[in-house]
Design an enzyme around this catalytic site. Structure first.
Site, PDB file in Angstrom:
ATOM      1  N   LYS A  71       3.943  11.669 -10.951  1.00  0.00           N
ATOM      2  CA  LYS A  71       3.115  10.841 -11.848  1.00  0.00           C
ATOM      3  C   LYS A  71       3.811   9.501 -12.043  1.00  0.00           C
ATOM      4  O   LYS A  71       4.980   9.456 -12.437  1.00  0.00           O
ATOM      5  CB  LYS A  71       2.924  11.534 -13.206  1.00  0.00           C
ATOM      6  CG  LYS A  71       1.896  12.649 -13.169  1.00  0.00           C
ATOM      7  CD  LYS A  71       1.570  13.148 -14.569  1.00  0.00           C
ATOM      8  CE  LYS A  71       0.521  14.251 -14.510  1.00  0.00           C
ATOM      9  NZ  LYS A  71       0.270  14.858 -15.841  1.00  0.00           N
TER      10      LYS A  71
ATOM     11  N   HIS B 174       1.849  18.978 -26.379  1.00  0.00           N
ATOM     12  CA  HIS B 174       1.737  17.531 -26.182  1.00  0.00           C
ATOM     13  C   HIS B 174       0.513  16.912 -26.855  1.00  0.00           C
ATOM     14  O   HIS B 174       0.513  15.712 -27.131  1.00  0.00           O
ATOM     15  CB  HIS B 174       1.762  17.183 -24.695  1.00  0.00           C
ATOM     16  CG  HIS B 174       3.145  17.250 -24.093  1.00  0.00           C
ATOM     17  ND1 HIS B 174       3.897  18.408 -24.084  1.00  0.00           N
ATOM     18  CD2 HIS B 174       3.922  16.310 -23.491  1.00  0.00           C
ATOM     19  CE1 HIS B 174       5.057  18.164 -23.492  1.00  0.00           C
ATOM     20  NE2 HIS B 174       5.102  16.899 -23.132  1.00  0.00           N
TER      21      HIS B 174
ATOM     22  N   ARG C  95      -1.588  22.581 -13.907  1.00  0.00           N
ATOM     23  CA  ARG C  95      -0.582  21.570 -14.277  1.00  0.00           C
ATOM     24  C   ARG C  95      -0.683  21.196 -15.759  1.00  0.00           C
ATOM     25  O   ARG C  95       0.305  20.811 -16.382  1.00  0.00           O
ATOM     26  CB  ARG C  95      -0.711  20.329 -13.382  1.00  0.00           C
ATOM     27  CG  ARG C  95       0.408  19.335 -13.619  1.00  0.00           C
ATOM     28  CD  ARG C  95       0.562  18.322 -12.510  1.00  0.00           C
ATOM     29  NE  ARG C  95       1.620  17.379 -12.851  1.00  0.00           N
ATOM     30  CZ  ARG C  95       2.214  16.563 -12.006  1.00  0.00           C
ATOM     31  NH1 ARG C  95       1.868  16.555 -10.750  1.00  0.00           N
ATOM     32  NH2 ARG C  95       3.170  15.743 -12.419  1.00  0.00           N
TER      33      ARG C  95
ATOM     34  N   ASN D 169       1.634  20.439 -20.518  1.00  0.00           N
ATOM     35  CA  ASN D 169       1.386  19.644 -21.726  1.00  0.00           C
ATOM     36  C   ASN D 169       1.367  20.496 -22.986  1.00  0.00           C
ATOM     37  O   ASN D 169       0.828  20.080 -24.011  1.00  0.00           O
ATOM     38  CB  ASN D 169       0.072  18.877 -21.584  1.00  0.00           C
ATOM     39  CG  ASN D 169       0.224  17.726 -20.615  1.00  0.00           C
ATOM     40  OD1 ASN D 169       1.272  17.095 -20.554  1.00  0.00           O
ATOM     41  ND2 ASN D 169      -0.802  17.474 -19.828  1.00  0.00           N
TER      42      ASN D 169
ATOM     43  N   HIS E 188      10.122  11.182 -27.864  1.00  0.00           N
ATOM     44  CA  HIS E 188       9.069  12.014 -27.268  1.00  0.00           C
ATOM     45  C   HIS E 188       9.375  13.512 -27.435  1.00  0.00           C
ATOM     46  O   HIS E 188       8.524  14.289 -27.873  1.00  0.00           O
ATOM     47  CB  HIS E 188       8.892  11.660 -25.790  1.00  0.00           C
ATOM     48  CG  HIS E 188       7.855  12.498 -25.103  1.00  0.00           C
ATOM     49  ND1 HIS E 188       6.526  12.446 -25.465  1.00  0.00           N
ATOM     50  CD2 HIS E 188       7.951  13.434 -24.118  1.00  0.00           C
ATOM     51  CE1 HIS E 188       5.838  13.299 -24.712  1.00  0.00           C
ATOM     52  NE2 HIS E 188       6.685  13.913 -23.889  1.00  0.00           N
TER      53      HIS E 188
ATOM     54  N   HIS F 109       1.432  13.747 -28.826  1.00  0.00           N
ATOM     55  CA  HIS F 109       0.924  12.396 -28.562  1.00  0.00           C
ATOM     56  C   HIS F 109       0.282  11.822 -29.812  1.00  0.00           C
ATOM     57  O   HIS F 109       0.436  10.631 -30.109  1.00  0.00           O
ATOM     58  CB  HIS F 109      -0.091  12.419 -27.404  1.00  0.00           C
ATOM     59  CG  HIS F 109       0.551  12.697 -26.078  1.00  0.00           C
ATOM     60  ND1 HIS F 109      -0.109  13.327 -25.052  1.00  0.00           N
ATOM     61  CD2 HIS F 109       1.804  12.435 -25.620  1.00  0.00           C
ATOM     62  CE1 HIS F 109       0.716  13.455 -24.015  1.00  0.00           C
ATOM     63  NE2 HIS F 109       1.868  12.914 -24.332  1.00  0.00           N
TER      64      HIS F 109
ATOM     65  N   ARG G  29       0.819  -1.233   0.000  1.00  0.00           N
ATOM     66  CA  ARG G  29       0.000   0.000   0.000  1.00  0.00           C
ATOM     67  C   ARG G  29       0.844   1.270   0.000  1.00  0.00           C
ATOM     68  O   ARG G  29       0.406   2.324   0.443  1.00  0.00           O
ATOM     69  CB  ARG G  29      -0.970   0.026   1.168  1.00  0.00           C
ATOM     70  CG  ARG G  29      -1.958  -1.110   1.143  1.00  0.00           C
ATOM     71  CD  ARG G  29      -3.155  -0.828   2.022  1.00  0.00           C
ATOM     72  NE  ARG G  29      -4.101  -1.929   1.925  1.00  0.00           N
ATOM     73  CZ  ARG G  29      -4.064  -3.004   2.698  1.00  0.00           C
ATOM     74  NH1 ARG G  29      -3.150  -3.118   3.634  1.00  0.00           N
ATOM     75  NH2 ARG G  29      -4.957  -3.950   2.539  1.00  0.00           N
TER      76      ARG G  29
ATOM     77  N   GLU H  99      11.657  19.752 -23.836  1.00  0.00           N
ATOM     78  CA  GLU H  99      10.908  20.026 -22.609  1.00  0.00           C
ATOM     79  C   GLU H  99      11.478  21.266 -21.912  1.00  0.00           C
ATOM     80  O   GLU H  99      10.746  22.024 -21.278  1.00  0.00           O
ATOM     81  CB  GLU H  99      10.927  18.817 -21.663  1.00  0.00           C
ATOM     82  CG  GLU H  99      10.273  17.558 -22.221  1.00  0.00           C
ATOM     83  CD  GLU H  99       8.730  17.566 -22.189  1.00  0.00           C
ATOM     84  OE1 GLU H  99       8.132  18.550 -21.723  1.00  0.00           O
ATOM     85  OE2 GLU H  99       8.138  16.564 -22.649  1.00  0.00           O
TER      86      GLU H  99
ATOM     87  N   GLU I  84      -3.495  17.942 -10.993  1.00  0.00           N
ATOM     88  CA  GLU I  84      -4.022  18.419 -12.271  1.00  0.00           C
ATOM     89  C   GLU I  84      -5.532  18.660 -12.186  1.00  0.00           C
ATOM     90  O   GLU I  84      -6.289  18.213 -13.042  1.00  0.00           O
ATOM     91  CB  GLU I  84      -3.688  17.389 -13.365  1.00  0.00           C
ATOM     92  CG  GLU I  84      -3.439  18.028 -14.709  1.00  0.00           C
ATOM     93  CD  GLU I  84      -2.745  17.113 -15.695  1.00  0.00           C
ATOM     94  OE1 GLU I  84      -1.710  16.520 -15.365  1.00  0.00           O
ATOM     95  OE2 GLU I  84      -3.253  17.012 -16.820  1.00  0.00           O
TER      96      GLU I  84
ATOM     97  N   LYS J 196       8.835  23.316 -12.712  1.00  0.00           N
ATOM     98  CA  LYS J 196       7.927  22.191 -12.523  1.00  0.00           C
ATOM     99  C   LYS J 196       7.487  22.097 -11.069  1.00  0.00           C
ATOM    100  O   LYS J 196       6.308  21.852 -10.765  1.00  0.00           O
ATOM    101  CB  LYS J 196       8.587  20.879 -12.983  1.00  0.00           C
ATOM    102  CG  LYS J 196       7.674  19.694 -12.767  1.00  0.00           C
ATOM    103  CD  LYS J 196       7.538  18.775 -13.912  1.00  0.00           C
ATOM    104  CE  LYS J 196       6.420  17.778 -13.660  1.00  0.00           C
ATOM    105  NZ  LYS J 196       6.460  16.622 -14.498  1.00  0.00           N
TER     106      LYS J 196
HETATM  107  N1  GLY Z   1       4.646  15.738 -17.720  1.00  0.00           N
HETATM  108  C1  GLY Z   1       3.539  16.528 -17.304  1.00  0.00           C
HETATM  109  C2  GLY Z   1       3.273  16.460 -15.831  1.00  0.00           C
HETATM  110  O1  GLY Z   1       4.054  15.935 -15.093  1.00  0.00           O
HETATM  111  O2  GLY Z   1       2.264  16.929 -15.381  1.00  0.00           O
END
Ligand code: GLY
Length: 368
Positions: free
Chosen positions: A150, A256, A249, A253, A273, A260, A128, A192, A244, A234
């Site tokens: 993430k 992106h 946040r 993107n 990428h 994508h 957990r 980036e 997000e 960031k």
């Molecule tokens: N790569 C975008 C984020 O971490 O929100």
């Protein structure tokens, strides 16, 4: 941002009791055990999940942990997106079980974005949730995926669809690991960095314009500067919108949605990428120009910088209709409506709804 000793610059991600430092500098690996015991004092055991391609770096981390008296279980993972699978995750869960992983254990991820996402998901789910330390070794993972929590794996046809927000307890960015990074991958990571310049940091954008050569030569000062500024940007965004939910946040993107779609239609791996992000940023800027949000000077200035950094900005085979179809599955689709992150000036972007297929098609055609 602060200097910690002679060796590292530290960026703090402020998230209350889940706050954590990002230490950035050269040759930092011997300091990892000390930093782990500061952040996770109860650590008795480390599960070191690493990309087979960076075994030298993983071995250096292993030795410094072992010398500090810590028990270490090494888990090698093959390079590439295929490792972000349910079967790879299951194998690691089983290994963790066999290695007596418990709440006194910490997962340490050594590698690029694939390893960070996969190992992060292991840390988020085993028992957990146990602490996670990120040691990103590619520029892309250093300036983006290792920071912000993430984590996740893919299902066939659905990237990052199973995962969790699980913040690391510590991020160690040893910029010396970029020395051996293939040039194409290094350059891809610069997309980036340029993105942070466009969405938030005009000064970083200007620094990139004035120092492209030094950056491409991987001069340590220039590299530390761009990595630290990217991580600070960031960290600020993640602090304000960790999950997000407010839309902030989502600005990360930028480019992106196009990227994508390009990655999906070209087959993952054809474009790196960052290369797709660079083309996507150019398409987004062209879309912003089509909508009257920025001038053609803005578009050319951004394209010039991306080209100076040796990034692609155009894709001759782009098919607007096909890309539009793929975009309808983008995570930024809300109630069936696609929203784009578009600039209004250097250092400022907005989430823009109500863009038509014709306007998007026009931008894609201009970027061929
Ligand atoms: N790569 C975008 C984020 O971490 O929100």
């Amino acid at each position: 941002m602060s200097a910690s000793g002679d060796m590292a610059t530290t960026v703090q991600v402020d998230l209350g009791h889940r706050s954590y430092p990002i230490h950035i500098g050269r040759d930092l690996l011997s300091l990892v055990p000390e930093w782990i015991s500061q952040q996770c004092p109860a650590t008795e055991h480390v599960v070191l999940v690493f990309d087979q391609n960076v075994d030298a770096i993983a071995n250096a981390v292993f030795s410094s942990l072992e010398n500090s008296g810590c028990r270490v279980s090494m888990v090698a993972v093959p390079s590439g997106e295929a490792s972000k699978s349910v079967s790879a995750a299951e194998k690691i869960w089983q290994t963790m079980l066999a290695e007596h992983t418990d709440r006194g254990s910490v997962v340490v991820a050594v590698g690029g974005g694939v390893i960070g996402d996969l190992a992060g998901f292991m840390a988020a789910t085993f028992a957990r949730g146990i602490p996670l330390v990120q040691i990103p070794t590619t520029l892309l993972s250093q300036v983006d995926s290792s920071v912000g929590g993430k984590t996740g794996i893919n299902l066939p046809g659905a990237k990052n669809i199973v995962g969790a927000f699980w913040q690391p307890s510590l991020v160690v960015i040893d910029t010396a690991s970029l020395d051996s990074l293939p040039r194409r991958e290094f350059v891809s990571g610069l997309a980036e960095v340029a993105k942070y310049g466009v969405i938030l940091l005009p000064d970083l954008f200007e620094f990139l314009e004035g120092n492209a050569r030094a950056i491409l030569e991987k001069q340590p000062e220039a590299i530390s500067q761009i990595v630290a500024q990217s991580c600070q940007a960031k960290a600020d965004v993640v602090r304000q919108d960790e999950r997000e939910t407010t839309g902030l946040r989502a600005i990360l993107n930028y480019g992106h949605t196009f990227a994508h779609a390009l990655e999906s239609v070209t087959g993952y791996g054809t474009l790196l990428h960052g290369e797709a992000v660079s083309i996507g940023m150019h398409m987004a800027a062209l879309l912003a120009e089509t909508l009257g949000r920025v001038s053609s000077d803005f578009v050319s200035r951004q394209e010039r910088l991306l080209q100076q950094l040796e990034l692609p900005t155009r894709y001759a085979d782009a098919k607007p209709e096909q890309l539009w179809q793929v975009m309808q599955h983008d995570k930024k689709v809300q109630h069936g409506k696609l929203r784009f992150i578009l600039p209004s000036r250097l250092g400022h972007v907005e989430l823009v709804p109500g863009v038509s297929e014709e306007q998007v098609a026009h931008a894609i055609e201009m970027a061929r």
